[in-house]
Design a protein around this motif. Sequence first.
Motif, mmCIF file in Angstrom:
data_model
loop_
_atom_site.group_PDB
_atom_site.id
_atom_site.type_symbol
_atom_site.label_atom_id
_atom_site.label_comp_id
_atom_site.label_asym_id
_atom_site.label_seq_id
_atom_site.Cartn_x
_atom_site.Cartn_y
_atom_site.Cartn_z
ATOM 1 N N ARG A 100 0.816 -1.207 0.000
ATOM 2 C CA ARG A 100 0.000 0.000 0.000
ATOM 3 C C ARG A 100 0.850 1.257 0.000
ATOM 4 N NH1 ARG A 100 -3.364 -1.884 5.132
ATOM 5 N NH2 ARG A 100 -1.450 -3.091 5.380
ATOM 6 N N LEU A 102 0.846 5.233 0.708
ATOM 7 C CA LEU A 102 0.036 6.135 1.530
ATOM 8 C C LEU A 102 -0.552 7.269 0.687
ATOM 9 C CD1 LEU A 102 2.109 6.407 4.847
ATOM 10 C CD2 LEU A 102 0.273 4.822 4.233
ATOM 11 N N HIS A 120 3.135 1.923 3.319
ATOM 12 C CA HIS A 120 2.471 1.625 4.595
ATOM 13 C C HIS A 120 3.390 0.785 5.490
ATOM 14 C CE1 HIS A 120 -0.496 0.842 7.561
ATOM 15 N NE2 HIS A 120 -1.488 1.311 6.832
ATOM 16 N N LYS A 122 2.765 -1.145 7.851
ATOM 17 C CA LYS A 122 2.269 -2.503 8.136
ATOM 18 C C LYS A 122 2.688 -3.496 7.057
ATOM 19 C CE LYS A 122 -1.514 -1.398 11.214
ATOM 20 N NZ LYS A 122 -2.961 -1.365 11.464
ATOM 21 N N LEU A 128 8.271 2.772 8.353
ATOM 22 C CA LEU A 128 7.774 3.709 7.341
ATOM 23 C C LEU A 128 8.886 3.940 6.319
ATOM 24 C CD1 LEU A 128 5.636 5.691 6.262
ATOM 25 C CD2 LEU A 128 6.532 7.402 7.863
#
Lengths: 136, 136
Positions: A100, A102, A120, A122, A128
Motif C-alpha cells: 500500500r 500512503l 504503509h 504494516k 515507514l
Amino acid sequence: MIGRLNHIAIAVPDLAVAVATYRDQLGAQVGAPQALPEHGVTVVFIDTGNTKVELLEPLGAGSPIAGFLEKNPAGGMHHICFEVPDIAAAVSRLVSGGARVLGDGQPRTGAHGNPVVFLHPKDFSGTLIELEQVRG
Amino acid sequence: MIGRLNHIAIAVPDLAVAVATYRDQLGAQVGAPQALPEHGVTVVFIDTGNTKVELLEPLGAGSPIAGFLEKNPAGGMHHICFEVPDIAAAVSRLVSGGARVLGDGQPRTGAHGNPVVFLHPKDFSGTLIELEQVRG
C-alpha cells in the motif's frame, strides 16, 4: 529496484537540543535549519559522508510528524528513504505485489524537490519507507 | 567524531517475511541469514550500495531485541550505527559531555567483530545509537 539509502529521518521535539547533541557530543557535520512550511517541518541535514541523517521538528499546524511525537514525546526514528530510478515503475511494481502506498497513491514533490511516495509501515515490518526518485 | 552511517538495524518478528518483502517487493540486494547466538539475533544484511540495512530477528532466550518487539509487535527501526575511528576516545568525549553509555560503559565486540558501544536513547532524542570502531 531500491538503490542507495538516501537518508534516515529522526523526529525530534526540540531541534536546537538535537542539533547541539549531534554537533557537540557526537561531533557530526550538522547543517543549518531549513524551514519547509509546505512539508510542515523544519529540517537539519547531517552529512555522514555516505548518506544523511535528517532531524525533523514540527512546523505549523497539522505537521505530518505531530502524531508521531505525541506517541514518542522524546523523539525517535521516523522513516528511512531509499532512492529509486523510476518512481512510477516502483509504485506499479509495489501495488501489483499488494503493498500500500500512503495518501492517494500518487507521487508528490518531497523535501529535496524530487517525486516521493511513502509506503504503509504494516506492509514493511513496522517501518515507514519513503521512496525518492533520483535519476542516475 | 562520527563518520559513516554503518547501518540501520530493523527488528522484525519474522525474518523470512521481512526478507521476502525486501527482496521481492523492494527488489533489494538481500544476503543470507546469519545466526549470531552470542548476540541473541539472526541477521540479514541488505546492501544499499552506500550503507547497510540489517534485519534482526530474536534468537534464543534473552535476546536483546525481545523487549523491543514486545512493545512493537510488527517490528520497527531499532538502532542506527555510526563509525568512529577510536572508540575509547569517543566514549571518553561522550562521558565527559554527560552522555550515558549502556551496560558497564566498556566497548564489547559487535556483530562485525569490531568494538562497539550503545548510547542511551534518552540522551539522543529517543534514538538508540551504536558506535562501531572502524579503523581508517
